[in-house]
Scaffold this motif. Structure first.
Motif, PDB file in Angstrom:
ATOM      1  N   GLY A 319       0.808  -1.216   0.000  1.00 54.97           N
ATOM      2  CA  GLY A 319       0.000   0.000   0.000  1.00 54.97           C
ATOM      3  C   GLY A 319       0.834   1.255   0.000  1.00 54.97           C
ATOM      4  N   ASN A 320       0.124   2.392   0.100  1.00 52.63           N
ATOM      5  CA  ASN A 320       0.823   3.678   0.078  1.00 52.63           C
ATOM      6  C   ASN A 320       0.887   4.289   1.479  1.00 52.63           C
ATOM      7  N   PHE A 321       1.395   5.518   1.516  1.00 54.25           N
ATOM      8  CA  PHE A 321       1.795   6.173   2.761  1.00 54.25           C
ATOM      9  C   PHE A 321       0.835   5.979   3.937  1.00 54.25           C
ATOM     10  N   LEU A 322      -0.456   6.254   3.736  1.00 58.72           N
ATOM     11  CA  LEU A 322      -1.386   6.204   4.868  1.00 58.72           C
ATOM     12  C   LEU A 322      -1.763   4.773   5.260  1.00 58.72           C
ATOM     13  N   GLN A 323      -1.253   3.803   4.543  1.00 58.36           N
ATOM     14  CA  GLN A 323      -1.580   2.412   4.885  1.00 58.36           C
ATOM     15  C   GLN A 323      -0.488   1.731   5.694  1.00 58.36           C
ATOM     16  N   GLN A 324       0.624   2.446   5.972  1.00 58.31           N
ATOM     17  CA  GLN A 324       1.766   1.763   6.594  1.00 58.31           C
ATOM     18  C   GLN A 324       1.426   1.158   7.950  1.00 58.31           C
ATOM     19  N   GLU A 325       0.709   1.907   8.786  1.00 63.07           N
ATOM     20  CA  GLU A 325       0.371   1.356  10.102  1.00 63.07           C
ATOM     21  C   GLU A 325      -0.683   0.256   9.967  1.00 63.07           C
ATOM     22  N   LEU A 326      -1.532   0.405   8.947  1.00 59.03           N
ATOM     23  CA  LEU A 326      -2.642  -0.539   8.789  1.00 59.03           C
ATOM     24  C   LEU A 326      -2.157  -1.935   8.402  1.00 59.03           C
ATOM     25  N   ALA A 327      -0.991  -2.004   7.791  1.00 55.13           N
ATOM     26  CA  ALA A 327      -0.437  -3.324   7.470  1.00 55.13           C
ATOM     27  C   ALA A 327      -0.161  -4.090   8.764  1.00 55.13           C
ATOM     28  N   LEU A 347       4.568   3.884  13.728  1.00 54.26           N
ATOM     29  CA  LEU A 347       4.715   2.438  13.483  1.00 54.26           C
ATOM     30  C   LEU A 347       5.091   1.707  14.768  1.00 54.26           C
ATOM     31  N   ALA A 348       6.020   2.313  15.525  1.00 54.83           N
ATOM     32  CA  ALA A 348       6.505   1.647  16.740  1.00 54.83           C
ATOM     33  C   ALA A 348       5.377   1.494  17.750  1.00 54.83           C
ATOM     34  N   ASP A 349       4.513   2.513  17.863  1.00 56.91           N
ATOM     35  CA  ASP A 349       3.385   2.437  18.806  1.00 56.91           C
ATOM     36  C   ASP A 349       2.368   1.397  18.352  1.00 56.91           C
ATOM     37  N   VAL A 350       2.044   1.425  17.059  1.00 57.85           N
ATOM     38  CA  VAL A 350       1.050   0.470  16.553  1.00 57.85           C
ATOM     39  C   VAL A 350       1.572  -0.957  16.734  1.00 57.85           C
ATOM     40  N   ALA A 351       2.873  -1.132  16.514  1.00 60.83           N
ATOM     41  CA  ALA A 351       3.452  -2.476  16.648  1.00 60.83           C
ATOM     42  C   ALA A 351       3.310  -3.004  18.075  1.00 60.83           C
ATOM     43  N   GLN A 352       3.200  -2.094  19.049  1.00 61.49           N
ATOM     44  CA  GLN A 352       3.002  -2.521  20.446  1.00 61.49           C
ATOM     45  C   GLN A 352       1.678  -3.249  20.620  1.00 61.49           C
ATOM     46  N   CYS A 353       0.690  -2.930  19.782  1.00 64.79           N
ATOM     47  CA  CYS A 353      -0.633  -3.565  19.896  1.00 64.79           C
ATOM     48  C   CYS A 353      -0.629  -4.957  19.264  1.00 64.79           C
ATOM     49  N   TYR A 354       0.379  -5.241  18.455  1.00 61.88           N
ATOM     50  CA  TYR A 354       0.401  -6.519  17.729  1.00 61.88           C
ATOM     51  C   TYR A 354       1.774  -7.175  17.947  1.00 61.88           C
ATOM     52  N   HIS A 355       2.111  -8.163  17.141  1.00 62.17           N
ATOM     53  CA  HIS A 355       3.394  -8.847  17.386  1.00 62.17           C
ATOM     54  C   HIS A 355       4.508  -8.349  16.453  1.00 62.17           C
ATOM     55  N   THR A 356       4.177  -7.428  15.535  1.00 60.67           N
ATOM     56  CA  THR A 356       5.099  -7.029  14.459  1.00 60.67           C
ATOM     57  C   THR A 356       6.410  -6.442  14.989  1.00 60.67           C
ATOM     58  N   LYS A 357       7.501  -6.862  14.372  1.00 60.96           N
ATOM     59  CA  LYS A 357       8.795  -6.243  14.700  1.00 60.96           C
ATOM     60  C   LYS A 357       9.039  -5.097  13.711  1.00 60.96           C
ATOM     61  N   VAL A 358       9.366  -3.931  14.244  1.00 60.83           N
ATOM     62  CA  VAL A 358       9.764  -2.800  13.393  1.00 60.83           C
ATOM     63  C   VAL A 358      11.290  -2.792  13.403  1.00 60.83           C
ATOM     64  N   ILE A 359      11.872  -2.899  12.207  1.00 61.09           N
ATOM     65  CA  ILE A 359      13.342  -2.986  12.120  1.00 61.09           C
ATOM     66  C   ILE A 359      13.876  -1.783  11.343  1.00 61.09           C
ATOM     67  N   THR A 360      14.608  -0.929  12.001  1.00 60.80           N
ATOM     68  CA  THR A 360      15.282   0.163  11.289  1.00 60.80           C
ATOM     69  C   THR A 360      16.614  -0.377  10.764  1.00 60.80           C
ATOM     70  N   THR A 361      17.077   0.204   9.661  1.00 60.99           N
ATOM     71  CA  THR A 361      18.282  -0.367   9.032  1.00 60.99           C
ATOM     72  C   THR A 361      19.304   0.700   8.637  1.00 60.99           C
ATOM     73  N   ASP A 362      18.982   1.963   8.904  1.00 67.79           N
ATOM     74  CA  ASP A 362      19.864   3.030   8.441  1.00 67.79           C
ATOM     75  C   ASP A 362      20.201   3.930   9.623  1.00 67.79           C
ATOM     76  N   SER A 363      21.476   4.252   9.773  1.00 71.18           N
ATOM     77  CA  SER A 363      21.872   5.063  10.940  1.00 71.18           C
ATOM     78  C   SER A 363      21.261   6.459  10.872  1.00 71.18           C
ATOM     79  N   ARG A 364      20.800   6.894   9.699  1.00 72.39           N
ATOM     80  CA  ARG A 364      20.187   8.220   9.580  1.00 72.39           C
ATOM     81  C   ARG A 364      18.715   8.211   9.982  1.00 72.39           C
ATOM     82  N   ALA A 365      18.151   7.039  10.190  1.00 75.16           N
ATOM     83  CA  ALA A 365      16.702   6.959  10.456  1.00 75.16           C
ATOM     84  C   ALA A 365      16.424   5.929  11.542  1.00 75.16           C
TER      85      ALA A 365
END
Ligand code: BF8
Length: 655
Positions: A319-327, A347-365
């Motif tokens: 999906g697009n921008f506004l669907q990122q948390e909905l995934a 994303l990090a807050d929404v992931a707290q409600c579910y089991h999803t791991k949010v993985i950052t991969t870039d030192s700038r972000a």
């Protein structure tokens, strides 16, 4: 709670907004309800550039401003509403240019590492494009290996960022008349970083306090994005990962699978995504997923990284921008891997409600609460494996409610400039000639670039789809990138059959003859550079004037939200293209600045800005502009002849 009916025109999105609410989880649509935009900041009337402020210089609503009142609208330092709005706008351009260009710098680093044999797993995939690039940049080819040529190209590209004088090299691709105009206006960019830094300097307290001067530097900087950073990113990515060609894909949250490990890659830079696409097919890693009870690995994309790997591999788009948390809200997303740009901290807050791991991969972000696995192109396969294993290990942790929407739509993507050239002219006589001919004979009225974001202040996807339907109905061929492309893909506009269903008679006849959809997906937001190249090719093929500003073309970003969109719009305008934005306009607090951008720019650059929140009215403005250009070219009559149907003819005869 959320009023789901108006949040999106997309059923999958509305369904997931409702699910989030019943799961007690707050998403972007809820936050937009409780956080109203600041009416002063949103029109560029708030200056935060020093600690005497923030100074607010709002217009009094509903009243004609007297000269006395205007005099009083000043910050503590005396800055006028014009200076404040122009500084705000220029800084948006600087930030957008910086984002695209820092992306390009990272791609160039990877490109050099590949050329030097220091990035195992990557290769030079498109030799033809490499050689074309060598010719464009004056790199010797003779008997040299691809790697030797690529090292020279990479080093030349890298110098574009820190160049202190002269002209950015890709500007030479523009029509000669345009290059001369840039020189005459004094907006030819010297080096990418230099122009961005200069905006930050000029907009510092007490430096440039003349709005026309500030906006001139904004134009110069934006050109360093479109013809510099973004173009470098697109070109080098094509050489390394392959120039896109038409490919069948699928889009929307329905592409997630309940019985597979779901992994989404989200962001903008395609290096890691490319490697994930390879490693996800490795039988050993698939076996590992099966050992954890999954049927396989489902790799999907979100936002512009998604567009990159869709264009080259047909990997589905979640999906697009506004669907990122909905995934995440589906409950089946095992990991979301992010690189840079357009990644919501939510994303990090929404992931707290579910089991999803949010993985950052870039030192700038980095994101607080997310797991970090740093990407390094020198060791990409190993890192990709590590990320996929993390997602697989998380598969058995699914708990709570699961619901995957059913919606998924087919689309054809992969319309690089080279593909359009080939489809229009054929392998041995690739050219834009047939496109130009069909514009001249009136079957195609003009071409529009409709691009940009989603914005939580607008019903999700609605403005994109309404605008694009209006354009194609009126025989305007639409080129798309970014989240706008995804919106129209979900609405079914990116399959060849859409021509018969939605396009006007003339456009439909051309699409059917060539076998293309009436709406072409050109890729990610840096790929807006492809639109500049396509416009230039139309000029060079002849019959439509001798500059981009002569073409019957227009641009739009009806749901924009990011500073990158402002930079893109500004380089469209600076390249001679009329461009209309929706949602809101960030200089409305200053009539002087707004008039300068909307009116005076036409005189100066042949392209100008407009703001129109209603997508149908905005499409009509674009069509009016296209018709104005057709008239100036003397091809308006041809169109009249072609498009009169029998009924219209009878009416004419009777008159
Ligand atoms: O760069 S369209 S929301 S994802 S900024 Fe972001 Fe806007 Fe989407 Fe791609 Ni472009």
């Amino acid at each position: 709670m959320v009023e789901k009916e108006n949040k999106s025109i997309d059923q999958a999105t509305n369904e997931m907004i409702e699910k989030a609410a019943s799961d007690g989880c707050s998403v972007v649509f809820d936050r937009a309800e409780s956080m109203k935009p600041c009416p002063i900041g949103s029109v560029g009337s708030c200056c935060q550039n020093c600690s005497m402020g923030p100074c607010r210089v709002p217009l009094t609503k509903g009243k004609e401003e007297t000269p006395e009142a205007k005099k009083k609208r000043r910050g503590v330092c005396g800055a006028t509403a014009e200076t404040i709005a122009a500084r705000y706008f220029a800084r948006m351009v600087a930030s957008g240019t910086a984002a695209h260009s820092d992306h390009a710098r990272k791609v160039t680093e990877t490109f050099l590492a590949v050329a030097r044999g220091e990035a195992p797993g990557y290769q030079i995939k498109d030799e033809q494009k490499l050689l074309q690039l060598a010719l464009d940049l004056g790199v010797e080819i003779s008997e040299r290996s691809n790697e030797e040529i690529a090292i020279d190209i990479g080093e030349i590209a890298m110098k574009e960022f820190g160049r202190q004088e002269g002209e950015i090299l890709f500007l030479k691709r523009a029509p000669l008349k345009r290059q001369e105009l840039w020189r005459k206006q004094g907006v030819t960019p010297r080096g990418i970083d230099r122009e961005v830094v200069e905006i930050m300097h000029r907009t510092h307290m007490g430096v440039d306090q003349e709005y026309k001067s500030l906006l001139k530097q904004a134009v110069r900087t934006s050109l360093a994005d479109g013809w510099g950073g973004s173009m470098i990113a697109t070109e080098l990515q094509d050489v390394m990962f392959g120039t896109p060609a038409p490919v069948l894909g699928r889009i929307n949250l329905g592409i997630l699978r309940e019985d597979e490990v779901n992994l989404i890659i989200h962001g903008h830079e395609p290096q890691l995504a490319e490697m994930l696409a390879v490693v996800a097919q490795d039988p050993q890693i698939v076996e590992y997923a099966i050992s954890k009870g999954a049927k396989g690995i489902n790799l999907a994309g979100m936002c512009c990284t998604a567009n990159e790997i869709l264009m080259r591999h047909g990997i589905p788009l979640a999906g697009n921008f506004l669907q990122q948390e909905l995934a995440i809200v589906t409950g089946v997303l095992d990991a979301i891997v992010v690189d840079v740009q357009c990644i919501m901290q939510g994303l990090a807050d929404v992931a707290q409600c579910y089991h999803t791991k949010v993985i950052t991969t870039d030192s700038r972000a980095r994101i607080e609460g997310a797991m970090h696995i740093e990407f390094d192109e020198h060791n990409a396969a190993e890192i990709a494996r590590d990320i996929i294993r993390t997602a697989i290990d998380n598969f058995p942790n699914r708990s709570g409610s699961i619901r995957v929407p059913k919606q998924e739509t087919d689309l054809i993507a992969g319309f690089s400039h080279e593909t359009i050239n080939y489809l229009m002219g054929g392998l041995f006589r690739a050219s834009y000639r047939p496109l130009n001919d069909n514009i001249i004979n009136g079957r195609i009225r003009g071409v529009a670039g409709v691009v940009g974001c989603n914005n939580a202040r607008v019903t999700h996807d609605s403005a994109h789809v309404a605008m694009v339907k209006e354009l194609i109905k009126n025989d305007v061929l639409v080129l798309q990138t970014g989240c706008s492309a995804m919106a129209c893909a979900k609405a079914g506009l990116m399959v060849p059959e859409a021509a018969a269903e939605y396009a006007g008679e003339g456009l439909a006849s051309v699409c059917e003859a060539i076998g293309i959809p009436p709406v072409l997906h050109l890729g990610s937001c840096v790929d807006n550079a492809r639109i500049l190249v396509a416009a230039t090719m139309m000029v060079k093929d002849g019959g439509l004037g001798d500059d981009v500003s002569d073409l019957p073309v227009a641009g739009a970003a009806p749901e924009w939200m990011s500073e990158k969109a402002i930079s893109i719009g500004q380089y469209f305008v600076g390249s001679g293209i009329f461009t209309v934005f929706g949602v809101n306009w960030p200089t409305l607090g200053s009539k002087g600045v707004t008039d300068f951008l909307f009116k005076d720019f036409e005189e100066m650059y042949g392209g100008m800005w407009a703001f129109e929140a209603d997508p149908i009215k905005a499409a009509q403005l674009m069509i009016e502009h296209i018709d104005k250009k057709r008239k100036a070219l003397g091809i308006d009559k041809a169109r009249d002849r072609i498009l009169y149907d029998m009924e219209a003819r009878r009416e004419l005869d009777a008159a």
